[in-house]
Design a protein around this motif. Sequence first.
Motif, PDB file in Angstrom:
ATOM      1  N   TYR A  38      -5.998 -11.738 -21.469  1.00  0.00           N
ATOM      2  CA  TYR A  38      -6.219 -13.166 -21.691  1.00  0.00           C
ATOM      3  C   TYR A  38      -5.110 -13.925 -20.976  1.00  0.00           C
ATOM      4  N   GLU A  39      -5.495 -14.936 -20.214  1.00  0.00           N
ATOM      5  CA  GLU A  39      -4.491 -15.665 -19.435  1.00  0.00           C
ATOM      6  C   GLU A  39      -4.958 -17.073 -19.136  1.00  0.00           C
ATOM      7  N   PRO A  40      -4.006 -18.002 -19.009  1.00  0.00           N
ATOM      8  CA  PRO A  40      -4.396 -19.330 -18.557  1.00  0.00           C
ATOM      9  C   PRO A  40      -4.895 -19.240 -17.116  1.00  0.00           C
ATOM     10  N   VAL A  41      -5.739 -20.196 -16.721  1.00  0.00           N
ATOM     11  CA  VAL A  41      -6.279 -20.166 -15.355  1.00  0.00           C
ATOM     12  C   VAL A  41      -5.219 -20.584 -14.326  1.00  0.00           C
ATOM     13  N   HIS A  42      -4.257 -21.388 -14.773  1.00  0.00           N
ATOM     14  CA  HIS A  42      -3.269 -21.890 -13.806  1.00  0.00           C
ATOM     15  C   HIS A  42      -2.335 -20.792 -13.314  1.00  0.00           C
ATOM     16  N   GLY A  43      -1.585 -21.113 -12.249  1.00  0.00           N
ATOM     17  CA  GLY A  43      -0.621 -20.181 -11.686  1.00  0.00           C
ATOM     18  C   GLY A  43       0.768 -20.395 -12.273  1.00  0.00           C
ATOM     19  N   SER A  44       1.784 -19.975 -11.512  1.00  0.00           N
ATOM     20  CA  SER A  44       3.147 -19.968 -12.037  1.00  0.00           C
ATOM     21  C   SER A  44       3.864 -21.311 -11.869  1.00  0.00           C
ATOM     22  N   ALA A  45       3.178 -22.280 -11.228  1.00  0.00           N
ATOM     23  CA  ALA A  45       3.689 -23.653 -11.095  1.00  0.00           C
ATOM     24  C   ALA A  45       5.187 -23.716 -10.774  1.00  0.00           C
ATOM     25  N   PRO A  46       5.600 -23.183  -9.623  1.00  0.00           N
ATOM     26  CA  PRO A  46       7.044 -23.164  -9.316  1.00  0.00           C
ATOM     27  C   PRO A  46       7.659 -24.563  -9.303  1.00  0.00           C
ATOM     28  N   ASP A  47       6.837 -25.576  -9.034  1.00  0.00           N
ATOM     29  CA  ASP A  47       7.378 -26.947  -8.955  1.00  0.00           C
ATOM     30  C   ASP A  47       7.912 -27.455 -10.298  1.00  0.00           C
ATOM     31  N   ILE A  48       7.425 -26.898 -11.402  1.00  0.00           N
ATOM     32  CA  ILE A  48       7.921 -27.372 -12.709  1.00  0.00           C
ATOM     33  C   ILE A  48       8.552 -26.233 -13.531  1.00  0.00           C
ATOM     34  N   PRO A  70       3.387 -10.389  -5.845  1.00  0.00           N
ATOM     35  CA  PRO A  70       3.108 -10.519  -7.285  1.00  0.00           C
ATOM     36  C   PRO A  70       1.611 -10.390  -7.592  1.00  0.00           C
ATOM     37  N   GLU A  71       0.766 -10.985  -6.743  1.00  0.00           N
ATOM     38  CA  GLU A  71      -0.689 -10.973  -6.980  1.00  0.00           C
ATOM     39  C   GLU A  71      -1.245  -9.547  -6.939  1.00  0.00           C
ATOM     40  N   ALA A  72      -0.561  -8.649  -6.206  1.00  0.00           N
ATOM     41  CA  ALA A  72      -1.034  -7.264  -6.130  1.00  0.00           C
ATOM     42  C   ALA A  72      -0.967  -6.617  -7.518  1.00  0.00           C
ATOM     43  N   ALA A 123       5.853 -27.587 -18.658  1.00  0.00           N
ATOM     44  CA  ALA A 123       4.502 -27.012 -18.524  1.00  0.00           C
ATOM     45  C   ALA A 123       3.692 -27.223 -19.793  1.00  0.00           C
ATOM     46  N   ASN A 124       2.398 -27.371 -19.613  1.00  0.00           N
ATOM     47  CA  ASN A 124       1.472 -27.499 -20.742  1.00  0.00           C
ATOM     48  C   ASN A 124       1.126 -26.093 -21.249  1.00  0.00           C
ATOM     49  N   PRO A 125       1.462 -25.785 -22.501  1.00  0.00           N
ATOM     50  CA  PRO A 125       1.180 -24.431 -22.999  1.00  0.00           C
ATOM     51  C   PRO A 125      -0.205 -24.294 -23.631  1.00  0.00           C
ATOM     52  N   GLY A 136       0.930 -14.342 -18.581  1.00  0.00           N
ATOM     53  CA  GLY A 136       1.321 -15.722 -18.250  1.00  0.00           C
ATOM     54  C   GLY A 136       0.801 -16.096 -16.877  1.00  0.00           C
ATOM     55  N   ALA A 137       1.617 -15.881 -15.856  1.00  0.00           N
ATOM     56  CA  ALA A 137       1.196 -16.169 -14.476  1.00  0.00           C
ATOM     57  C   ALA A 137       2.090 -15.370 -13.550  1.00  0.00           C
ATOM     58  N   VAL A 138       1.616 -15.153 -12.335  1.00  0.00           N
ATOM     59  CA  VAL A 138       2.439 -14.432 -11.362  1.00  0.00           C
ATOM     60  C   VAL A 138       2.586 -15.253 -10.087  1.00  0.00           C
ATOM     61  N   GLY A 139       3.671 -14.980  -9.365  1.00  0.00           N
ATOM     62  CA  GLY A 139       3.839 -15.582  -8.042  1.00  0.00           C
ATOM     63  C   GLY A 139       4.980 -16.572  -7.983  1.00  0.00           C
ATOM     64  N   GLY A 140       5.397 -16.848  -6.744  1.00  0.00           N
ATOM     65  CA  GLY A 140       6.471 -17.808  -6.524  1.00  0.00           C
ATOM     66  C   GLY A 140       6.979 -17.685  -5.112  1.00  0.00           C
ATOM     67  N   PRO A 141       7.644 -18.736  -4.617  1.00  0.00           N
ATOM     68  CA  PRO A 141       8.071 -18.757  -3.216  1.00  0.00           C
ATOM     69  C   PRO A 141       9.035 -17.634  -2.855  1.00  0.00           C
TER      70      PRO A 141
HETATM   71  P1  NAD Z   1      -0.525 -23.529  -9.877  1.00  0.00           P
HETATM   72  O1  NAD Z   1      -1.667 -23.413 -10.833  1.00  0.00           O
HETATM   73  O2  NAD Z   1       0.672 -22.736 -10.208  1.00  0.00           O
HETATM   74  O3  NAD Z   1      -0.079 -25.070  -9.788  1.00  0.00           O
HETATM   75  C1  NAD Z   1      -0.924 -26.093  -9.276  1.00  0.00           C
HETATM   76  C2  NAD Z   1      -0.443 -27.449  -9.812  1.00  0.00           C
HETATM   77  O4  NAD Z   1      -0.772 -27.554 -11.200  1.00  0.00           O
HETATM   78  C3  NAD Z   1       1.073 -27.629  -9.728  1.00  0.00           C
HETATM   79  O5  NAD Z   1       1.369 -28.975  -9.433  1.00  0.00           O
HETATM   80  C4  NAD Z   1       1.562 -27.283 -11.115  1.00  0.00           C
HETATM   81  O6  NAD Z   1       2.748 -27.927 -11.485  1.00  0.00           O
HETATM   82  C5  NAD Z   1       0.395 -27.745 -11.978  1.00  0.00           C
HETATM   83  N1  NAD Z   1       0.265 -26.897 -13.173  1.00  0.00           N
HETATM   84  C6  NAD Z   1      -0.188 -25.611 -13.215  1.00  0.00           C
HETATM   85  N2  NAD Z   1      -0.140 -25.158 -14.470  1.00  0.00           N
HETATM   86  C7  NAD Z   1       0.347 -26.150 -15.227  1.00  0.00           C
HETATM   87  C8  NAD Z   1       0.639 -26.275 -16.602  1.00  0.00           C
HETATM   88  N3  NAD Z   1       0.447 -25.291 -17.478  1.00  0.00           N
HETATM   89  N4  NAD Z   1       1.150 -27.450 -17.039  1.00  0.00           N
HETATM   90  C9  NAD Z   1       1.339 -28.454 -16.197  1.00  0.00           C
HETATM   91  N5  NAD Z   1       1.074 -28.419 -14.893  1.00  0.00           N
HETATM   92  C10 NAD Z   1       0.605 -27.278 -14.406  1.00  0.00           C
HETATM   93  O7  NAD Z   1      -1.081 -23.184  -8.440  1.00  0.00           O
HETATM   94  P2  NAD Z   1      -0.310 -23.043  -7.045  1.00  0.00           P
HETATM   95  O8  NAD Z   1       0.771 -24.077  -6.960  1.00  0.00           O
HETATM   96  O9  NAD Z   1      -1.356 -23.005  -6.020  1.00  0.00           O
HETATM   97  O10 NAD Z   1       0.351 -21.610  -7.085  1.00  0.00           O
HETATM   98  C11 NAD Z   1       1.706 -21.348  -7.495  1.00  0.00           C
HETATM   99  C12 NAD Z   1       1.903 -19.842  -7.568  1.00  0.00           C
HETATM  100  O11 NAD Z   1       1.057 -19.314  -8.608  1.00  0.00           O
HETATM  101  C13 NAD Z   1       1.498 -19.104  -6.292  1.00  0.00           C
HETATM  102  O12 NAD Z   1       2.431 -18.076  -6.085  1.00  0.00           O
HETATM  103  C14 NAD Z   1       0.111 -18.559  -6.600  1.00  0.00           C
HETATM  104  O13 NAD Z   1      -0.164 -17.387  -5.861  1.00  0.00           O
HETATM  105  C15 NAD Z   1       0.257 -18.250  -8.070  1.00  0.00           C
HETATM  106  N6  NAD Z   1      -1.020 -18.211  -8.821  1.00  0.00           N
HETATM  107  C16 NAD Z   1      -1.101 -17.287  -9.798  1.00  0.00           C
HETATM  108  C17 NAD Z   1      -2.226 -17.235 -10.599  1.00  0.00           C
HETATM  109  C18 NAD Z   1      -2.255 -16.233 -11.718  1.00  0.00           C
HETATM  110  O14 NAD Z   1      -1.221 -15.718 -12.094  1.00  0.00           O
HETATM  111  N7  NAD Z   1      -3.398 -15.930 -12.288  1.00  0.00           N
HETATM  112  C19 NAD Z   1      -3.274 -18.148 -10.410  1.00  0.00           C
HETATM  113  C20 NAD Z   1      -3.136 -19.113  -9.417  1.00  0.00           C
HETATM  114  C21 NAD Z   1      -1.992 -19.150  -8.635  1.00  0.00           C
END
Ligand code: NAD
Length: 373
Positions: free
Chosen positions: A285-295, A89-91, A301-303, A73-78
């Motif tokens: 296999y993983e989405p490019v996005h991170g853990s998006a703590p804001d949502i 988490p990134e380690a 989240a978009n799956p 899925g994704a790793v990381g958070g405040p």
């Molecule tokens: P992020 O990708 O988590 O979020 C960036 C923005 O995109 C946020 O506004 C978020 O709400 C939005 N977003 C991301 N994925 C979404 C989704 N599936 N659907 C809808 N909106 C989405 O990047 P960030 O905020 O820079 O990082 C947050 C945490 O994630 C940090 O701890 C960072 O280190 C970690 N991170 C992890 C990975 C990974 O696991 N491969 C990659 C990038 C960042």
Amino acid sequence: MNTVNILFVPGDGIGPEVMAEVKKIITHFNAQGALNANIDEDHIGGIATDTYGTPLADSTLAKCRAADFVMLGAVGGPQWTNVDYHLRPEAGLLRLRKELDLFANLRPAQAFDELLGASTLQPDVVRGLDIMIVRELTGGIYFGEPRLIEDIGNGERRGIDTQVYTSSEIKRISHVAFELAAQRRKKVCSVDKANVMKSGMLWREEITALHKAQYGTTELSHMYVDNCAMQLLRNPKQFDVIVTDNLFGDILSDEASMLTGSLGMIPSASLGPVNPKTGKRPAVYEPVHGSAPDIAGKNKANPLASILSFAMALRYSLSRDDLALETENAVKAVLAAGYRTPDIMAAGCRLVTTSQMGDAVTAALQGRLEKAA
Ligand code: NAD
């Protein structure tokens, strides 16, 4: 039918939410008899640090090695910002890539007609776009030694990173690019900085020799990275497969993926070397996005990036192009029918939650998708 063993490591933030939607797709294919997949689950990232005291436990790593492939899925958070460096988490993610020798990172940049409005480029520039960026992931300047910051006296410090590639590292990533191109439009563009970097000169020489020796039916071109960054915005459709090193790939793949709109749409695959005994290769296999703590935790989240990552697993780990295509077509059908999570919302469409989006893709696979709006 062979049993497929899949390890899920959903991780942190929205990771568990988006991965739950991938499970619905697997359940559908299992019920249909198209797959015989077992899912095991474990932790990576911050939740693993909280549970096991380390972001990737040895026992989890052993499960990753044993599985046919890993869905992450994704790793990381405040909440883990101030933990020790090795507990971040990134380690856990970096250790997984290193231990499984995931040297090939594949990131497609594909434009969906229904989301052309989400790109910052004009629709005509991106309509029909279909690029595959192949990034070398375990070598180059992110790993080369020496890497340090040193005191050189008189209040001066010096930071050093080392860009280093061997012939075999260049050849193995080039093989991946040529093999992918053979299944696509048979064009590889190798990106380097051979005009000013010795490692770039070697890169160009090795891929040229390999092309001549083994892949003559594929077109090979070369481009300097600065030009490539510009061409990706000027005329991205000229590219089929782009192959490049770790640093340039990091930057270019982010640039290319953003041509097509939201982070929530972009999948990836990281592949290791083929085991000559089993014919299998480690793969995550993983989405490019991170853990998006804001949502996170809000069902917003978009799956689709995760579902499309599973489609890559079907194609590259299981050679099930038929099911991969079915999954990708189901995603297109859902977009065409007007379903949108908040990140890709547009006028006239229906806003849905993470779980409703997963249900819609499942419904499309089952041939019972209704128009959303
Ligand atoms: P992020 O990708 O988590 O979020 C960036 C923005 O995109 C946020 O506004 C978020 O709400 C939005 N977003 C991301 N994925 C979404 C989704 N599936 N659907 C809808 N909106 C989405 O990047 P960030 O905020 O820079 O990082 C947050 C945490 O994630 C940090 O701890 C960072 O280190 C970690 N991170 C992890 C990975 C990974 O696991 N491969 C990659 C990038 C960042």
